[in-house]
Design a protein around this motif. Structure first.
Motif, PDB file in Angstrom:
ATOM      1  N   GLY A   7       1.139  11.715  -8.835  1.00  0.00           N
ATOM      2  CA  GLY A   7       2.170  12.599  -8.306  1.00  0.00           C
ATOM      3  C   GLY A   7       3.449  11.860  -7.974  1.00  0.00           C
ATOM      4  N   TYR A   8       4.313  12.554  -7.235  1.00  0.00           N
ATOM      5  CA  TYR A   8       5.630  12.029  -6.883  1.00  0.00           C
ATOM      6  C   TYR A   8       5.559  11.224  -5.594  1.00  0.00           C
ATOM      7  CZ  TYR A   8      10.356  12.121  -4.939  1.00  0.00           C
ATOM      8  OH  TYR A   8      11.547  11.774  -4.367  1.00  0.00           O
ATOM      9  N   HIS A   9       6.312  10.141  -5.537  1.00  0.00           N
ATOM     10  CA  HIS A   9       6.425   9.316  -4.329  1.00  0.00           C
ATOM     11  C   HIS A   9       7.901   9.165  -4.016  1.00  0.00           C
ATOM     12  CE1 HIS A   9       2.193   8.135  -4.685  1.00  0.00           C
ATOM     13  NE2 HIS A   9       2.433   8.168  -5.985  1.00  0.00           N
ATOM     14  N   ASP A  10       8.253   9.290  -2.734  1.00  0.00           N
ATOM     15  CA  ASP A  10       9.680   9.259  -2.391  1.00  0.00           C
ATOM     16  C   ASP A  10      10.243   7.846  -2.276  1.00  0.00           C
ATOM     17  OD1 ASP A  10       8.852   8.270   0.072  1.00  0.00           O
ATOM     18  OD2 ASP A  10       9.306  10.103   1.176  1.00  0.00           O
ATOM     19  N   GLY A  11       9.416   6.836  -2.502  1.00  0.00           N
ATOM     20  CA  GLY A  11       9.910   5.461  -2.503  1.00  0.00           C
ATOM     21  C   GLY A  11       9.837   4.760  -1.164  1.00  0.00           C
ATOM     22  N   SER A  12       9.458   5.474  -0.086  1.00  0.00           N
ATOM     23  CA  SER A  12       9.414   4.833   1.230  1.00  0.00           C
ATOM     24  C   SER A  12       7.999   4.484   1.669  1.00  0.00           C
ATOM     25  CB  SER A  12      10.062   5.745   2.285  1.00  0.00           C
ATOM     26  OG  SER A  12       9.319   6.948   2.424  1.00  0.00           O
ATOM     27  N   GLY A  13       6.993   4.818   0.852  1.00  0.00           N
ATOM     28  CA  GLY A  13       5.611   4.499   1.204  1.00  0.00           C
ATOM     29  C   GLY A  13       5.321   3.014   1.032  1.00  0.00           C
ATOM     30  N   LYS A  14       4.302   2.542   1.752  1.00  0.00           N
ATOM     31  CA  LYS A  14       3.936   1.123   1.691  1.00  0.00           C
ATOM     32  C   LYS A  14       2.423   0.958   1.711  1.00  0.00           C
ATOM     33  CE  LYS A  14       8.054  -0.458   4.144  1.00  0.00           C
ATOM     34  NZ  LYS A  14       8.589  -1.149   5.314  1.00  0.00           N
ATOM     35  N   VAL A  15       1.964  -0.128   1.088  1.00  0.00           N
ATOM     36  CA  VAL A  15       0.573  -0.540   1.174  1.00  0.00           C
ATOM     37  C   VAL A  15       0.589  -1.937   1.773  1.00  0.00           C
ATOM     38  CG1 VAL A  15      -1.530  -1.072  -0.099  1.00  0.00           C
ATOM     39  CG2 VAL A  15      -0.088   0.835  -0.832  1.00  0.00           C
ATOM     40  N   ALA A  16      -0.229  -2.156   2.815  1.00  0.00           N
ATOM     41  CA  ALA A  16      -0.202  -3.438   3.516  1.00  0.00           C
ATOM     42  C   ALA A  16      -1.609  -3.834   3.940  1.00  0.00           C
ATOM     43  CB  ALA A  16       0.694  -3.341   4.742  1.00  0.00           C
ATOM     44  N   ILE A  17      -1.743  -5.088   4.288  1.00  0.00           N
ATOM     45  CA  ILE A  17      -2.987  -5.577   4.878  1.00  0.00           C
ATOM     46  C   ILE A  17      -3.090  -4.933   6.255  1.00  0.00           C
ATOM     47  CG2 ILE A  17      -4.199  -7.614   5.720  1.00  0.00           C
ATOM     48  CD1 ILE A  17      -2.651  -9.216   3.588  1.00  0.00           C
ATOM     49  N   SER A  18      -4.276  -4.477   6.633  1.00  0.00           N
ATOM     50  CA  SER A  18      -4.447  -3.792   7.913  1.00  0.00           C
ATOM     51  C   SER A  18      -4.015  -4.700   9.066  1.00  0.00           C
ATOM     52  CB  SER A  18      -5.901  -3.368   8.110  1.00  0.00           C
ATOM     53  OG  SER A  18      -6.721  -4.506   8.340  1.00  0.00           O
ATOM     54  N   ALA A  19      -3.552  -4.075  10.143  1.00  0.00           N
ATOM     55  CA  ALA A  19      -3.067  -4.827  11.310  1.00  0.00           C
ATOM     56  C   ALA A  19      -4.160  -5.729  11.878  1.00  0.00           C
ATOM     57  CB  ALA A  19      -2.550  -3.859  12.372  1.00  0.00           C
ATOM     58  N   THR A  20      -5.410  -5.267  11.854  1.00  0.00           N
ATOM     59  CA  THR A  20      -6.521  -6.067  12.372  1.00  0.00           C
ATOM     60  C   THR A  20      -6.676  -7.359  11.589  1.00  0.00           C
ATOM     61  OG1 THR A  20      -7.681  -4.059  13.066  1.00  0.00           O
ATOM     62  CG2 THR A  20      -9.002  -6.053  12.830  1.00  0.00           C
ATOM     63  N   GLU A  21      -6.579  -7.252  10.250  1.00  0.00           N
ATOM     64  CA  GLU A  21      -6.721  -8.439   9.406  1.00  0.00           C
ATOM     65  C   GLU A  21      -5.482  -9.331   9.491  1.00  0.00           C
ATOM     66  OE1 GLU A  21      -9.689  -9.213   8.044  1.00  0.00           O
ATOM     67  OE2 GLU A  21     -10.257  -7.416   9.147  1.00  0.00           O
ATOM     68  N   GLN A  22      -4.296  -8.734   9.617  1.00  0.00           N
ATOM     69  CA  GLN A  22      -3.071  -9.537   9.762  1.00  0.00           C
ATOM     70  C   GLN A  22      -3.148 -10.408  11.012  1.00  0.00           C
ATOM     71  OE1 GLN A  22       0.785  -7.629   9.293  1.00  0.00           O
ATOM     72  NE2 GLN A  22      -0.145  -6.048   8.026  1.00  0.00           N
ATOM     73  N   ALA A  23      -3.724  -9.853  12.089  1.00  0.00           N
ATOM     74  CA  ALA A  23      -3.814 -10.594  13.356  1.00  0.00           C
ATOM     75  C   ALA A  23      -4.687 -11.844  13.216  1.00  0.00           C
ATOM     76  CB  ALA A  23      -4.368  -9.682  14.441  1.00  0.00           C
ATOM     77  N   LYS A  24      -5.578 -11.853  12.243  1.00  0.00           N
ATOM     78  CA  LYS A  24      -6.456 -13.006  12.025  1.00  0.00           C
ATOM     79  C   LYS A  24      -5.785 -14.100  11.200  1.00  0.00           C
ATOM     80  CE  LYS A  24     -10.520  -9.981  11.919  1.00  0.00           C
ATOM     81  NZ  LYS A  24     -11.590  -9.450  11.052  1.00  0.00           N
ATOM     82  N   LEU A  25      -4.700 -13.736  10.488  1.00  0.00           N
ATOM     83  CA  LEU A  25      -4.030 -14.707   9.617  1.00  0.00           C
ATOM     84  C   LEU A  25      -3.030 -15.540  10.411  1.00  0.00           C
ATOM     85  CD1 LEU A  25      -3.519 -12.532   6.444  1.00  0.00           C
ATOM     86  CD2 LEU A  25      -4.982 -14.526   6.659  1.00  0.00           C
TER      87      LEU A  25
END
Length: 196
Positions: free
Chosen positions: A102-120
């Motif tokens: 489908g259509y995406h407005d260009g502002s969506g994001k995919v990221a590493i979850s906050a829980t996993e980011q806190a471990k890095l």
């Protein structure tokens, strides 16, 4: 002379205006626009489209849901889902994010979850190893308590481990005492060797 439409004007042997070869007709002229046809008559356009869509290739699934467009002379209503700002998170090494159709407005994001980011953080990564832009500083001994032990040889196998009390995590060293060795003369005139 009765009023007639003039389609050609010749003055002094020179043609000033000649509409006789024109091909414009009301159905080919855009609606509300006016022009003269080949007879010189004023015509008002009746055509309601302004583009030739005969070579258009869009399908309803490629047009946003609820929107309309003309393709090959036909009005189509789109069925493409509007996902807006599609977002997602990844929490494990092998996980991936499937982009919805489908259509995406260009502002969506995919990221590493906050829980996993806190471990890095640098102190969680071994020194010299870089993971996702974070260079580790951990030596491997942080928070560990070492114990040095001395062991006496036995005639059977033995496992040397840190004491269960005292909060020890590992052995920094194990000193194995020398195996007792003793020689003595025996009554038969020989030497008796005692080991252990």
């Amino acid at each position: 002379m009765a009023d007639k439409n003039i389609s050609k004007v010749v003055y002094g042997g020179k043609t000033l205006i000649d509409l006789t070869a024109d091909t414009v007709t009301a159905d080919k002229l855009l609606s509300t626009y006016t022009a003269h046809d080949k007879s010189g008559a004023i015509i008002t356009g009746t055509c309601t489209f302004d583009a030739d869509t005969s070579d258009a290739t869009a399908a309803v699934a490629e047009i946003l849901a609820g929107k309309t467009a003309y393709v090959n002379g036909n009005k189509l209503t789109g069925t493409m889902k509007n996902n807006g700002a599609a977002t997602g998170t990844i929490s494990t090494k092998d996980e991936s994010y499937t982009i919805p159709i489908g259509y995406h407005d260009g502002s969506g994001k995919v990221a590493i979850s906050a829980t996993e980011q806190a471990k890095l953080i640098a102190t969680n990564i071994r020194s010299g190893v870089k993971i996702l832009g974070v260079t580790g500083t951990m030596s491997g001994t942080e928070g560990a308590k070492a114990q040095a032990k001395t062991a006496t040889p036995k005639t059977t196998a033995q496992t040397i481990l840190p004491d269960s009390t005292g909060g020890y995590n590992y052995l920094s060293q194990v000193t194995v005492e020398a195996i007792p060795y003793n020689e003595s003369d025996n009554p038969q005139g020989g030497v008796t060797v005692t080991i252990g």
